[in-house]
Design a protein around this motif. Sequence first.
Motif, PDB file in Angstrom:
ATOM      1  N   TRP A  34       0.846  -1.183   0.000  1.00 45.23           N
ATOM      2  CA  TRP A  34       0.000   0.000   0.000  1.00 45.23           C
ATOM      3  C   TRP A  34       0.884   1.236   0.000  1.00 45.23           C
ATOM      4  O   TRP A  34       1.903   1.294   0.723  1.00 45.23           O
ATOM      5  N   TYR A  35       0.483   2.212  -0.812  1.00 49.66           N
ATOM      6  CA  TYR A  35       1.203   3.474  -0.926  1.00 49.66           C
ATOM      7  C   TYR A  35       0.219   4.630  -0.755  1.00 49.66           C
ATOM      8  O   TYR A  35      -0.956   4.515  -1.092  1.00 49.66           O
ATOM      9  N   LYS A  36       0.749   5.775  -0.296  1.00 53.03           N
ATOM     10  CA  LYS A  36      -0.042   6.995  -0.183  1.00 53.03           C
ATOM     11  C   LYS A  36       0.629   8.074  -1.021  1.00 53.03           C
ATOM     12  O   LYS A  36       1.851   8.242  -0.955  1.00 53.03           O
ATOM     13  N   GLN A  37      -0.185   8.780  -1.796  1.00 53.91           N
ATOM     14  CA  GLN A  37       0.338   9.878  -2.614  1.00 53.91           C
ATOM     15  C   GLN A  37      -0.417  11.146  -2.257  1.00 53.91           C
ATOM     16  O   GLN A  37      -1.621  11.256  -2.505  1.00 53.91           O
ATOM     17  N   ARG A  38       0.285  12.085  -1.668  1.00 53.75           N
ATOM     18  CA  ARG A  38      -0.331  13.379  -1.352  1.00 53.75           C
ATOM     19  C   ARG A  38      -0.512  14.171  -2.636  1.00 53.75           C
ATOM     20  O   ARG A  38       0.208  13.950  -3.613  1.00 53.75           O
ATOM     21  N   PRO A  39      -1.452  15.108  -2.660  1.00 58.66           N
ATOM     22  CA  PRO A  39      -1.653  15.939  -3.866  1.00 58.66           C
ATOM     23  C   PRO A  39      -0.356  16.607  -4.289  1.00 58.66           C
ATOM     24  O   PRO A  39       0.310  17.260  -3.487  1.00 58.66           O
ATOM     25  N   GLY A  40       0.017  16.407  -5.552  1.00 54.58           N
ATOM     26  CA  GLY A  40       1.246  16.987  -6.078  1.00 54.58           C
ATOM     27  C   GLY A  40       2.515  16.255  -5.674  1.00 54.58           C
ATOM     28  O   GLY A  40       3.615  16.674  -6.038  1.00 54.58           O
ATOM     29  N   GLY A  41       2.368  15.173  -4.934  1.00 55.81           N
ATOM     30  CA  GLY A  41       3.541  14.440  -4.454  1.00 55.81           C
ATOM     31  C   GLY A  41       3.739  13.121  -5.170  1.00 55.81           C
ATOM     32  O   GLY A  41       3.110  12.840  -6.187  1.00 55.81           O
ATOM     33  N   HIS A  42       4.631  12.311  -4.601  1.00 55.35           N
ATOM     34  CA  HIS A  42       4.918  11.011  -5.179  1.00 55.35           C
ATOM     35  C   HIS A  42       4.463   9.919  -4.215  1.00 55.35           C
ATOM     36  O   HIS A  42       4.270  10.175  -3.026  1.00 55.35           O
ATOM     37  N   PRO A  43       4.255   8.703  -4.724  1.00 56.77           N
ATOM     38  CA  PRO A  43       3.812   7.617  -3.838  1.00 56.77           C
ATOM     39  C   PRO A  43       4.840   7.342  -2.740  1.00 56.77           C
ATOM     40  O   PRO A  43       6.046   7.308  -2.998  1.00 56.77           O
ATOM     41  N   VAL A  44       4.321   7.112  -1.530  1.00 57.95           N
ATOM     42  CA  VAL A  44       5.161   6.779  -0.386  1.00 57.95           C
ATOM     43  C   VAL A  44       4.672   5.458   0.190  1.00 57.95           C
ATOM     44  O   VAL A  44       3.479   5.283   0.441  1.00 57.95           O
ATOM     45  N   PHE A  45       5.594   4.540   0.393  1.00 60.60           N
ATOM     46  CA  PHE A  45       5.266   3.204   0.887  1.00 60.60           C
ATOM     47  C   PHE A  45       4.677   3.274   2.288  1.00 60.60           C
ATOM     48  O   PHE A  45       5.182   3.993   3.162  1.00 60.60           O
ATOM     49  N   LEU A  46       3.586   2.518   2.483  1.00 61.62           N
ATOM     50  CA  LEU A  46       2.984   2.420   3.809  1.00 61.62           C
ATOM     51  C   LEU A  46       3.282   1.070   4.449  1.00 61.62           C
ATOM     52  O   LEU A  46       3.733   0.999   5.603  1.00 61.62           O
ATOM     53  N   GLY A  85      -5.231  12.435   0.502  1.00 62.71           N
ATOM     54  CA  GLY A  85      -4.333  11.930  -0.518  1.00 62.71           C
ATOM     55  C   GLY A  85      -4.982  10.778  -1.267  1.00 62.71           C
ATOM     56  O   GLY A  85      -6.156  10.471  -1.046  1.00 62.71           O
ATOM     57  N   THR A  86      -4.213  10.174  -2.151  1.00 62.72           N
ATOM     58  CA  THR A  86      -4.686   9.010  -2.889  1.00 62.72           C
ATOM     59  C   THR A  86      -3.962   7.778  -2.378  1.00 62.72           C
ATOM     60  O   THR A  86      -2.736   7.778  -2.276  1.00 62.72           O
ATOM     61  N   TYR A  87      -4.739   6.744  -2.073  1.00 67.39           N
ATOM     62  CA  TYR A  87      -4.185   5.509  -1.535  1.00 67.39           C
ATOM     63  C   TYR A  87      -4.204   4.447  -2.629  1.00 67.39           C
ATOM     64  O   TYR A  87      -5.243   4.161  -3.211  1.00 67.39           O
ATOM     65  N   PHE A  88      -3.035   3.901  -2.901  1.00 69.39           N
ATOM     66  CA  PHE A  88      -2.886   2.880  -3.932  1.00 69.39           C
ATOM     67  C   PHE A  88      -2.519   1.538  -3.300  1.00 69.39           C
ATOM     68  O   PHE A  88      -1.666   1.478  -2.415  1.00 69.39           O
ATOM     69  N   CYS A  89      -3.141   0.489  -3.815  1.00 68.26           N
ATOM     70  CA  CYS A  89      -2.631  -0.838  -3.522  1.00 68.26           C
ATOM     71  C   CYS A  89      -1.817  -1.277  -4.734  1.00 68.26           C
ATOM     72  O   CYS A  89      -2.049  -0.807  -5.865  1.00 68.26           O
ATOM     73  N   ALA A  90      -0.867  -2.166  -4.515  1.00 66.44           N
ATOM     74  CA  ALA A  90      -0.029  -2.681  -5.590  1.00 66.44           C
ATOM     75  C   ALA A  90       0.245  -4.146  -5.292  1.00 66.44           C
ATOM     76  O   ALA A  90       0.783  -4.475  -4.222  1.00 66.44           O
ATOM     77  N   GLY A  91      -0.141  -5.003  -6.215  1.00 67.68           N
ATOM     78  CA  GLY A  91      -0.026  -6.431  -5.972  1.00 67.68           C
ATOM     79  C   GLY A  91       0.954  -7.112  -6.907  1.00 67.68           C
ATOM     80  O   GLY A  91       1.098  -6.729  -8.069  1.00 67.68           O
ATOM     81  N   LYS A  92       1.625  -8.123  -6.369  1.00 73.49           N
ATOM     82  CA  LYS A  92       2.550  -8.930  -7.164  1.00 73.49           C
ATOM     83  C   LYS A  92       1.953 -10.328  -7.314  1.00 73.49           C
ATOM     84  O   LYS A  92       1.647 -10.982  -6.333  1.00 73.49           O
ATOM     85  N   GLU A  93       1.792 -10.753  -8.558  1.00 75.21           N
ATOM     86  CA  GLU A  93       1.269 -12.096  -8.824  1.00 75.21           C
ATOM     87  C   GLU A  93       2.224 -13.154  -8.299  1.00 75.21           C
ATOM     88  O   GLU A  93       3.439 -12.959  -8.285  1.00 75.21           O
ATOM     89  N   THR A  94       1.664 -14.299  -7.933  1.00 75.77           N
ATOM     90  CA  THR A  94       2.508 -15.402  -7.479  1.00 75.77           C
ATOM     91  C   THR A  94       3.379 -15.908  -8.619  1.00 75.77           C
ATOM     92  O   THR A  94       4.481 -16.394  -8.400  1.00 75.77           O
ATOM     93  N   SER A  95       2.889 -15.774  -9.840  1.00 80.05           N
ATOM     94  CA  SER A  95       3.623 -16.324 -10.985  1.00 80.05           C
ATOM     95  C   SER A  95       4.436 -15.271 -11.728  1.00 80.05           C
ATOM     96  O   SER A  95       5.105 -15.586 -12.699  1.00 80.05           O
ATOM     97  N   GLY A  96       4.375 -14.033 -11.312  1.00 75.59           N
ATOM     98  CA  GLY A  96       5.073 -12.992 -12.053  1.00 75.59           C
ATOM     99  C   GLY A  96       6.051 -12.222 -11.191  1.00 75.59           C
ATOM    100  O   GLY A  96       6.228 -12.519 -10.005  1.00 75.59           O
ATOM    101  N   SER A  97       6.657 -11.224 -11.796  1.00 76.58           N
ATOM    102  CA  SER A  97       7.607 -10.409 -11.051  1.00 76.58           C
ATOM    103  C   SER A  97       7.152  -8.967 -10.913  1.00 76.58           C
ATOM    104  O   SER A  97       7.688  -8.227 -10.100  1.00 76.58           O
ATOM    105  N   ARG A  98       6.142  -8.568 -11.702  1.00 76.89           N
ATOM    106  CA  ARG A  98       5.757  -7.160 -11.729  1.00 76.89           C
ATOM    107  C   ARG A  98       4.803  -6.821 -10.598  1.00 76.89           C
ATOM    108  O   ARG A  98       3.912  -7.585 -10.241  1.00 76.89           O
ATOM    109  N   LEU A  99       4.980  -5.604 -10.060  1.00 84.49           N
ATOM    110  CA  LEU A  99       4.046  -5.049  -9.086  1.00 84.49           C
ATOM    111  C   LEU A  99       3.046  -4.209  -9.874  1.00 84.49           C
ATOM    112  O   LEU A  99       3.445  -3.270 -10.560  1.00 84.49           O
TER     113      LEU A  99
END
Lengths: 111, 114
Positions: A34-46, A85-99
């Motif tokens: 999970w990441y948080k991105q403040r308005p005008g900012g960059h994603p920050v890991f939670l 801010g905007t809250y993003f989830c990012a998932g990695k597949e069990t069979s892949g490498s990409r988030l």
Amino acid sequence: GQQVMQIPQYQHVQEGEDFTTYCNSSTTLSNIQWYKQRPGGHPVFLIQLVKSGEVKKQKRLTFQFGEAKKNSSLHITATQTTDVGTYFCAGKETSGSRLTFGEGTQLTVNP
Amino acid sequence: EAGVAQSPRYKIIEKRQSVAFWCNPISGHATLYWYQQILGQGPKLLIQFQNNGVVDDSQLPKDRFSAERLKGVDSTLKIQPAKLEDSAVYLCASSLGGNSYEQYFGPGTRLTVT
């Protein structure tokens, strides 16, 4: 390919109210971040969740990973204006490498 | 600890022109990522490097985009020629290892193509 969906897209709350965003993957995940991105900012890991059914807390934030490892949620108790801010989830597949990032949930908090 | 550095922060170009972005990751981070973030959307991975090798470039439009990380440290992303739909924020991120590690994002480069 893998799809990660988040709902709702937008959420407006009064300060002090609770907030929840949901994340669903089309495939089983090995981990979710999970990441948080403040308005005008960059994603920050939670946080990162790895285990089925895992629950982690950070002060007023509670993160859950579903039993099937295909969904996750972020719950904020008693929102504050600093939670905006905007809250993003990012998932990695069990069979892949990409988030793969979801589209995010944009939270606004009215004081 | 210094964060991920990116330059320029803003760039305005006309369509069909070329542009290059630079990224310097956190010292010691083996993995470097370039993302494209269109307004209102989540970051989309363009390319992932492990040291100076490419791990994933399946979503990189290779007819116009290129990226390199020659010495396994800093990296450049180039667009040539640019299209209107390339207008976005280009984010660079780095991590100690692969996708089971947290990613540290730079401030991004906001590209406007007119």
